[in-house]
Design a protein around this motif. Sequence first.
Motif, short mmCIF file in Angstrom:
data_model
loop_
_atom_site.label_atom_id
_atom_site.label_comp_id
_atom_site.label_asym_id
_atom_site.label_seq_id
_atom_site.Cartn_x
_atom_site.Cartn_y
_atom_site.Cartn_z
N LYS A 55 31.40 48.29 28.17
CA LYS A 55 30.71 48.79 29.62
C LYS A 55 31.20 47.93 30.58
N VAL A 56 31.74 48.44 31.72
CA VAL A 56 31.91 47.68 32.90
C VAL A 56 30.82 46.70 33.40
N ILE A 57 29.61 47.37 33.25
CA ILE A 57 28.61 46.44 33.86
C ILE A 57 28.59 45.06 32.86
N TYR A 58 28.93 45.01 31.72
CA TYR A 58 28.87 43.72 30.91
C TYR A 58 30.14 43.01 30.82
N LEU A 59 31.22 43.63 31.70
CA LEU A 59 32.56 42.97 31.34
C LEU A 59 32.62 41.48 31.52
N PRO A 60 31.73 40.67 32.34
CA PRO A 60 32.00 39.53 32.21
C PRO A 60 32.06 38.70 30.69
N ALA A 61 31.22 39.45 29.84
CA ALA A 61 31.09 38.78 28.48
C ALA A 61 32.43 38.75 27.93
N MET A 62 33.41 39.81 27.82
CA MET A 62 34.52 39.76 27.14
C MET A 62 35.73 39.28 28.15
N LEU A 63 35.27 39.27 29.43
CA LEU A 63 36.38 38.87 30.37
C LEU A 63 36.31 37.31 30.10
N THR A 64 35.24 36.60 29.86
CA THR A 64 34.92 35.06 29.79
C THR A 64 36.14 34.64 28.42
N GLN A 65 35.69 35.75 27.51
CA GLN A 65 36.50 35.18 26.45
C GLN A 65 38.05 35.62 26.39
N ARG A 66 38.47 36.36 27.02
CA ARG A 66 39.86 36.55 27.39
C ARG A 66 40.41 35.48 28.27
N LEU A 67 39.74 35.12 29.31
CA LEU A 67 40.44 34.16 29.98
C LEU A 67 40.12 32.75 29.33
N GLY A 68 39.73 32.68 28.35
CA GLY A 68 39.58 31.30 27.54
C GLY A 68 38.54 30.27 28.02
N TYR A 69 37.50 30.79 28.84
CA TYR A 69 36.76 30.03 29.44
C TYR A 69 35.66 29.24 28.65
N PHE A 70 35.23 30.07 27.44
CA PHE A 70 34.42 29.49 26.63
C PHE A 70 35.11 28.38 25.72
N ASP A 71 36.41 28.51 25.47
CA ASP A 71 37.31 27.41 24.77
C ASP A 71 37.43 26.14 25.65
N ASP A 72 37.42 26.59 26.97
CA ASP A 72 37.52 25.24 27.74
C ASP A 72 36.24 24.30 27.94
N THR A 302 32.68 49.52 40.39
CA THR A 302 31.75 48.87 39.44
C THR A 302 31.66 47.38 40.39
N LEU A 303 32.78 47.09 40.79
CA LEU A 303 32.88 45.48 41.33
C LEU A 303 31.92 45.06 42.19
N PRO A 304 31.31 46.02 43.09
CA PRO A 304 30.42 45.53 43.99
C PRO A 304 29.14 44.96 43.43
N MET A 305 28.81 45.47 42.23
CA MET A 305 27.49 45.23 41.87
C MET A 305 27.45 43.75 41.22
N PHE A 306 28.57 42.86 41.32
CA PHE A 306 28.61 41.63 40.45
C PHE A 306 28.46 40.57 41.52
N THR A 307 27.66 39.40 41.27
CA THR A 307 27.42 38.15 42.12
C THR A 307 28.69 37.48 41.92
N GLU A 308 28.75 36.61 42.67
CA GLU A 308 30.13 35.56 42.77
C GLU A 308 29.76 34.03 41.85
N ASP A 309 28.40 34.10 41.98
CA ASP A 309 27.86 32.71 41.57
C ASP A 309 26.94 32.72 40.27
N GLY A 310 26.47 33.86 39.94
CA GLY A 310 25.47 33.84 38.73
C GLY A 310 23.98 33.52 39.19
N VAL A 311 23.80 33.55 40.42
CA VAL A 311 22.41 33.00 41.16
C VAL A 311 21.63 34.23 41.05
N MET A 312 20.29 34.32 40.74
CA MET A 312 19.21 35.50 40.97
C MET A 312 19.24 35.76 42.61
N PRO A 313 19.78 37.03 42.83
CA PRO A 313 19.30 37.48 44.50
C PRO A 313 17.96 37.35 44.69
#
Length: 352
Positions: A55-72, A302-313
């Motif tokens: 689901k695109v709404i949960y895209l950051p989960a897989m994207l973080t994996q694919r970008l290698g940021y968990f590894d970092d 769907t991109l407009p739904m996402f925050t840029e910093d992870g902070v609660m609005p």
Amino acid sequence: MRKTVRCAASAAAGLLALSSLTACANDAASSTAGSGRSGGGKGEHVKIMVGGLDKVIYLPAMLTQRLGYFDDEGLDVELLSEPAGVQAETALVSGQVQGAVGFYDHTLDLQVKGKNVQSVVQFSHAPGEVEVVSNKAADKITSPKDFKGKKLGVTGLGSSTDFLTKYLAVKNGVKVSEFSPVAVGAGPTFIAALERGSIDGGMTTDPTVATILEKKAGKVLVDMRTPEGSQEALGGPYPSSSLYMQTDWVDSHKETVQKLANAFVRTLRWMSTHSADEIAAKMPADYSQGNKTLYAEAIKSTLPMFTEDGVMPANGPETVEKVLKTFKPEIRNGNVDLNKTYTTEFVEKAAG
């Protein structure tokens, strides 16, 4: 380095009451070889259940994996998938996983049930959800005021799509008892139910929405993929997709939680500076279901739904509480401490 995700059979067996794990990226077999986890077995192992990895709404989960940021961050993150957020919630509170990627509203719902859970990274400030109606029912359902007597699809009973559908109904003068919510999941199962007439309409997300419109199987009734759409439908920002975890675990594993926050905030920043096409190119091939252009369009919508910093609005928790109070007496009559449903401690450090 692009990594893969494994739907572990052992985890599925351990979930017992939950439905079997699904939709865990068929891309795993054809992508870069590995253990199916971010670090290939290296680093601290953390399991996260997602309420629908594709689901695109949960895209950051897989994207973080694919970008290698968990590894970092030195983490070995195993992403698992369930078709609905309510099932991800169940996996978390049963202790089968350390984190869940799902809607923030579950933290309020769980608190009144005696479970202390908090959002630690807020991915969004809008639901990302869309209420669609079938072409057959489009003349009969022109607004939520027409929900009475209708069959409305949700991902699962007790899910956030169920919550939001009930709110739209009650807000528009239709009692919860006057329509029928039907659990139809997302993707092909949702679309099939819409085309067969098993449901008159329903709430879903991209890429399901994009596919429905392309197939001309239905029309958009209420669009909550943007902050403006959230404001119009719900009266304010509606923090939805997030990483939430049990408070006790957060308090006893702060270093690990900080690493997760670092990785996710980095992803949200990356998303804010890259196009939908660039984001789509990073995702598993199977997520596009053979139509890369349509998938990129789904991400763009769907991109407009996402925050840029992870902070609660600001005022987001209050909007969620208001929505839930409309149809959930346990929230209305309870005494929810909103300050305990989220923390900005880790994302603020990540930003710094």
